[in-house]
Write a protein that holds these residues in place. Structure first.
Motif, PDB file in Angstrom:
ATOM      1  N   PRO A   4      39.753  59.522 -55.928  1.00 51.13           N
ATOM      2  CA  PRO A   4      38.770  58.167 -55.860  1.00 51.13           C
ATOM      3  C   PRO A   4      39.440  57.321 -56.898  1.00 51.13           C
ATOM      4  CG  PRO A   4      37.608  59.856 -56.621  1.00 51.13           C
ATOM      5  CD  PRO A   4      38.949  60.487 -56.002  1.00 51.13           C
ATOM      6  N   GLY A   5      39.460  55.782 -56.779  1.00 56.04           N
ATOM      7  CA  GLY A   5      39.893  55.024 -57.667  1.00 56.04           C
ATOM      8  C   GLY A   5      38.820  54.894 -58.681  1.00 56.04           C
ATOM      9  N   PRO A   6      39.071  53.966 -59.940  1.00 55.16           N
ATOM     10  CA  PRO A   6      38.177  53.850 -60.852  1.00 55.16           C
ATOM     11  C   PRO A   6      36.978  53.129 -60.390  1.00 55.16           C
ATOM     12  CG  PRO A   6      39.981  52.382 -61.067  1.00 55.16           C
ATOM     13  CD  PRO A   6      40.296  53.300 -59.866  1.00 55.16           C
ATOM     14  N   ARG A   7      35.837  53.630 -60.755  1.00 57.67           N
ATOM     15  CA  ARG A   7      34.501  52.976 -60.519  1.00 57.67           C
ATOM     16  C   ARG A   7      34.437  51.613 -61.287  1.00 57.67           C
ATOM     17  NH1 ARG A   7      29.632  56.890 -59.154  1.00 57.67           N
ATOM     18  NH2 ARG A   7      29.860  56.406 -57.071  1.00 57.67           N
ATOM     19  N   ARG A   8      33.825  50.799 -60.134  1.00 59.46           N
ATOM     20  CA  ARG A   8      33.419  49.527 -61.121  1.00 59.46           C
ATOM     21  C   ARG A   8      32.218  49.689 -61.703  1.00 59.46           C
ATOM     22  NH1 ARG A   8      33.270  45.545 -56.060  1.00 59.46           N
ATOM     23  NH2 ARG A   8      32.261  47.223 -55.452  1.00 59.46           N
ATOM     24  N   PRO A   9      32.001  49.017 -62.652  1.00 63.58           N
ATOM     25  CA  PRO A   9      30.596  49.239 -63.452  1.00 63.58           C
ATOM     26  C   PRO A   9      29.394  48.563 -62.565  1.00 63.58           C
ATOM     27  CG  PRO A   9      31.772  47.635 -64.842  1.00 63.58           C
ATOM     28  CD  PRO A   9      32.671  48.375 -63.563  1.00 63.58           C
ATOM     29  N   ARG A  10      28.224  49.427 -62.643  1.00 59.28           N
ATOM     30  CA  ARG A  10      27.007  48.851 -61.784  1.00 59.28           C
ATOM     31  C   ARG A  10      26.677  47.597 -62.602  1.00 59.28           C
ATOM     32  NH1 ARG A  10      24.483  51.899 -58.014  1.00 59.28           N
ATOM     33  NH2 ARG A  10      22.814  50.989 -58.305  1.00 59.28           N
ATOM     34  N   ARG A  11      26.002  46.850 -61.650  1.00 58.46           N
ATOM     35  CA  ARG A  11      25.495  45.642 -62.158  1.00 58.46           C
ATOM     36  C   ARG A  11      23.947  45.892 -62.598  1.00 58.46           C
ATOM     37  NH1 ARG A  11      27.493  44.161 -57.162  1.00 58.46           N
ATOM     38  NH2 ARG A  11      29.085  42.596 -57.151  1.00 58.46           N
ATOM     39  N   ALA A  12      23.561  45.224 -63.757  1.00 58.40           N
ATOM     40  CA  ALA A  12      22.162  45.196 -64.010  1.00 58.40           C
ATOM     41  C   ALA A  12      21.628  45.072 -62.963  1.00 58.40           C
ATOM     42  CB  ALA A  12      22.163  44.463 -64.988  1.00 58.40           C
ATOM     43  N   GLN A  13      20.227  45.492 -63.160  1.00 56.27           N
ATOM     44  CA  GLN A  13      19.240  45.287 -61.817  1.00 56.27           C
ATOM     45  C   GLN A  13      18.779  43.987 -61.967  1.00 56.27           C
ATOM     46  OE1 GLN A  13      15.764  47.815 -62.558  1.00 56.27           O
ATOM     47  NE2 GLN A  13      14.799  47.098 -60.638  1.00 56.27           N
ATOM     48  N   GLY A  14      18.766  43.554 -60.831  1.00 54.80           N
ATOM     49  CA  GLY A  14      18.534  42.009 -60.637  1.00 54.80           C
ATOM     50  C   GLY A  14      19.593  41.002 -61.016  1.00 54.80           C
ATOM     51  N   ALA A  15      20.798  41.833 -61.221  1.00 55.79           N
ATOM     52  CA  ALA A  15      21.999  40.688 -61.738  1.00 55.79           C
ATOM     53  C   ALA A  15      22.339  39.864 -60.552  1.00 55.79           C
ATOM     54  CB  ALA A  15      22.878  41.407 -62.414  1.00 55.79           C
ATOM     55  N   LEU A  16      22.418  40.825 -59.609  1.00 57.95           N
ATOM     56  CA  LEU A  16      22.767  39.968 -58.327  1.00 57.95           C
ATOM     57  C   LEU A  16      22.179  38.971 -57.576  1.00 57.95           C
ATOM     58  CD1 LEU A  16      25.392  39.868 -56.574  1.00 57.95           C
ATOM     59  CD2 LEU A  16      24.579  41.583 -55.151  1.00 57.95           C
ATOM     60  N   GLU A  17      20.854  39.051 -57.633  1.00 61.55           N
ATOM     61  CA  GLU A  17      19.771  38.136 -57.439  1.00 61.55           C
ATOM     62  C   GLU A  17      19.844  36.998 -58.125  1.00 61.55           C
ATOM     63  OE1 GLU A  17      15.723  40.130 -57.576  1.00 61.55           O
ATOM     64  OE2 GLU A  17      16.259  41.159 -55.513  1.00 61.55           O
ATOM     65  N   THR A  18      20.000  37.093 -59.635  1.00 64.50           N
ATOM     66  CA  THR A  18      19.822  36.126 -60.351  1.00 64.50           C
ATOM     67  C   THR A  18      21.270  35.181 -60.195  1.00 64.50           C
ATOM     68  OG1 THR A  18      18.756  37.367 -62.291  1.00 64.50           O
ATOM     69  CG2 THR A  18      20.222  35.266 -62.848  1.00 64.50           C
ATOM     70  N   GLN A  19      22.480  35.894 -59.654  1.00 63.23           N
ATOM     71  CA  GLN A  19      23.653  35.042 -59.414  1.00 63.23           C
ATOM     72  C   GLN A  19      23.362  34.280 -58.228  1.00 63.23           C
ATOM     73  OE1 GLN A  19      26.356  38.189 -59.170  1.00 63.23           O
ATOM     74  NE2 GLN A  19      26.956  38.355 -61.360  1.00 63.23           N
ATOM     75  N   VAL A  20      22.980  34.941 -57.158  1.00 63.85           N
ATOM     76  CA  VAL A  20      22.727  34.146 -55.771  1.00 63.85           C
ATOM     77  C   VAL A  20      21.516  32.889 -56.108  1.00 63.85           C
ATOM     78  CG1 VAL A  20      21.247  34.200 -53.793  1.00 63.85           C
ATOM     79  CG2 VAL A  20      22.842  36.051 -54.369  1.00 63.85           C
ATOM     80  N   LEU A  21      20.451  33.215 -56.836  1.00 60.32           N
ATOM     81  CA  LEU A  21      19.826  32.082 -57.313  1.00 60.32           C
ATOM     82  C   LEU A  21      20.434  31.109 -57.980  1.00 60.32           C
ATOM     83  CD1 LEU A  21      16.444  33.936 -58.031  1.00 60.32           C
ATOM     84  CD2 LEU A  21      16.836  32.288 -56.196  1.00 60.32           C
ATOM     85  N   ALA A  22      21.313  31.345 -58.719  1.00 61.96           N
ATOM     86  CA  ALA A  22      21.968  30.349 -59.621  1.00 61.96           C
ATOM     87  C   ALA A  22      23.059  29.591 -58.655  1.00 61.96           C
ATOM     88  CB  ALA A  22      22.848  31.040 -60.550  1.00 61.96           C
ATOM     89  N   ALA A  23      23.504  30.274 -57.701  1.00 63.38           N
ATOM     90  CA  ALA A  23      24.315  29.653 -56.653  1.00 63.38           C
ATOM     91  C   ALA A  23      23.425  28.357 -55.963  1.00 63.38           C
ATOM     92  CB  ALA A  23      25.212  30.408 -56.079  1.00 63.38           C
ATOM     93  N   LEU A  24      22.288  29.134 -55.664  1.00 56.69           N
ATOM     94  CA  LEU A  24      21.372  28.070 -54.728  1.00 56.69           C
ATOM     95  C   LEU A  24      21.026  26.920 -55.639  1.00 56.69           C
ATOM     96  CD1 LEU A  24      19.246  30.925 -52.966  1.00 56.69           C
ATOM     97  CD2 LEU A  24      20.965  29.208 -51.694  1.00 56.69           C
TER      98      LEU A  24
END
Length: 127
Positions: A4-24
């Protein structure tokens, strides 16, 4: 066996929701999930964006309307409300909300602490 390749670090809980809201909030009007995907990380799957949008819809943070065969998405509130939503998310993840709020207030500059007191007094008067 494939290594397996190197694993990406996990996002903080809610970080993706925050990014989506910021984009909106940065959009000039209703946008598609594909538009949001284009503005976020290049390796983010469309289905992931749709999952996040569905979760935000269930939480009441976004709305949608049908346009043709797909949906367009909009934030429910402005940037100030987005910041407040983030603060609530942090508080919801803590066991001792009182301690978190007390620590927050004691670290405010004096003028912001006074503003907070005025806002709380005003809210108390309206009840």
């Amino acid at each position: 066996m494939v290594e397996p390749g190197p694993r990406r670090p996990r996002r903080a809980q809610g970080a993706l929701e925050t990014q989506v809201l910021a984009a909106l909030n940065a959009a000039e009007g209703p946008v598609t999930a594909g538009w949001i995907q284009d503005r976020l990380a290049a390796d983010l799957a469309y289905t992931t964006v749709m999952t996040v949008l569905a979760r935000l819809l269930a939480k009441g943070a976004v709305t949608r309307r049908r346009e043709g065969r797909s949906f367009v998405w909009m934030p429910v509130a402005d940037k100030a409300a987005l910041a407040a939503w983030k603060m609530h998310r942090v508080l919801d993840g803590e066991h001792d909300r009182r301690a978190v709020l007390a620590s927050f207030v004691t670290r405010l500059p004096e003028d912001e602490e006074q503003l907070l007191r005025e806002l709380l007094d005003r809210e108390g008067d309206e009840d």
